[in-house]
Scaffold this motif. Structure first.
Motif, PDB file in Angstrom:
ATOM      1  N   UNK A   1      -3.253 -11.699   1.720  1.00 11.63           N
ATOM      2  CA  UNK A   1      -3.610 -10.815   2.821  1.00 11.63           C
ATOM      3  C   UNK A   1      -3.137  -9.394   2.513  1.00 11.63           C
ATOM      4  N   UNK A   2      -4.038  -8.434   2.591  1.00 14.61           N
ATOM      5  CA  UNK A   2      -3.707  -7.035   2.332  1.00 14.61           C
ATOM      6  C   UNK A   2      -3.081  -6.425   3.584  1.00 14.61           C
ATOM      7  N   UNK A   3      -1.969  -5.747   3.397  1.00  9.98           N
ATOM      8  CA  UNK A   3      -1.252  -5.154   4.526  1.00  9.98           C
ATOM      9  C   UNK A   3      -1.164  -3.643   4.357  1.00  9.98           C
ATOM     10  N   UNK A   4      -0.931  -2.946   5.469  1.00 13.47           N
ATOM     11  CA  UNK A   4      -0.749  -1.499   5.421  1.00 13.47           C
ATOM     12  C   UNK A   4       0.738  -1.177   5.259  1.00 13.47           C
ATOM     13  N   UNK A   5       1.082   0.092   5.274  1.00 12.43           N
ATOM     14  CA  UNK A   5       2.461   0.495   4.995  1.00 12.43           C
ATOM     15  C   UNK A   5       3.432   0.028   6.072  1.00 12.43           C
ATOM     16  N   UNK A   6       3.006   0.002   7.332  1.00 13.77           N
ATOM     17  CA  UNK A   6       3.904  -0.442   8.403  1.00 13.77           C
ATOM     18  C   UNK A   6       4.244  -1.920   8.247  1.00 13.77           C
ATOM     19  N   UNK A   7       3.235  -2.748   7.998  1.00 12.24           N
ATOM     20  CA  UNK A   7       3.468  -4.175   7.792  1.00 12.24           C
ATOM     21  C   UNK A   7       4.295  -4.419   6.529  1.00 12.24           C
ATOM     22  N   UNK A   8       4.050  -3.615   5.501  1.00 10.22           N
ATOM     23  CA  UNK A   8       4.807  -3.763   4.252  1.00 10.22           C
ATOM     24  C   UNK A   8       6.284  -3.454   4.479  1.00 10.22           C
ATOM     25  N   UNK A   9       6.589  -2.452   5.271  1.00 11.63           N
ATOM     26  CA  UNK A   9       7.974  -2.108   5.570  1.00 11.63           C
ATOM     27  C   UNK A   9       8.662  -3.247   6.317  1.00 11.63           C
ATOM     28  N   UNK A  10       7.950  -3.853   7.264  1.00 12.47           N
ATOM     29  CA  UNK A  10       8.502  -4.991   8.007  1.00 12.47           C
ATOM     30  C   UNK A  10       8.756  -6.164   7.061  1.00 12.47           C
ATOM     31  N   UNK A  11       7.808  -6.451   6.177  1.00  8.28           N
ATOM     32  CA  UNK A  11       7.971  -7.555   5.217  1.00  8.28           C
ATOM     33  C   UNK A  11       9.183  -7.341   4.320  1.00  8.28           C
TER      34      UNK A  11
END
Length: 144
Positions: A86-96
């Motif tokens: 699943x491709x995520x944006x920068x906000x989701x990437x920071x949470x991950x």
């Protein structure tokens, strides 16, 4: 050895020493302010290219789009073993990245291992390795 005639000029090579590895020299943010996957999504949804794109840029978008899959609004990257990330944006990437450093061994994970763990959990973004390296270094220095 090959001998060159004296009239032949050989240009010298310029060697540049980088501060960090080449794979960490990705673009931090898109210059136009869009998400990294906006052009791929638009091509998969509507078959449209970015405005004012050249033939070479259109070819690049087509080539990149071959390794992605769009399901409604969610973009997935195909893996060689036919899995989907699943491709995520920068906000989701920071949470991950933050959630992965919460565990007992979180601060001791280096950036490459962190990127592999993210891939195994089923997520993807273009600057994943760079962000993982940066996050691992920050966690180490902050004592997280």
């Amino acid at each position: 050895m090959i001998q060159y005639p004296e009239s032949t000029h050989i240009d010298s090579l310029e060697i540049k020493i980088m501060e960090e590895q080449a794979y960490c020299a990705h673009i931090e943010a898109e210059p136009d302010g869009q998400l990294w996957n906006a052009d791929i999504k638009k091509y998969l949804e509507k078959g449209e290219y970015p405005p004012e794109s050249l033939a070479n840029q259109k070819k690049t978008v087509r080539r990149l789009a071959n390794s992605f899959f769009l399901n409604k609004e969610v973009l997935y990257k195909r893996t060689p073993d036919l899995g989907l990330l699943r491709c995520v944006d920068t906000e989701e990437a920071t949470i991950l990245l933050g959630e992965l450093h919460v565990g007992a061994c979180g601060p001791h994970i280096n950036g490459f291992v962190l990127a592999k763990i993210i891939l195994r959990t089923g997520y993807y973004w273009m600057t994943m390795e760079h962000d993982s390296c940066r996050d691992a270094i920050n966690a180490r220095y902050m004592g997280i």
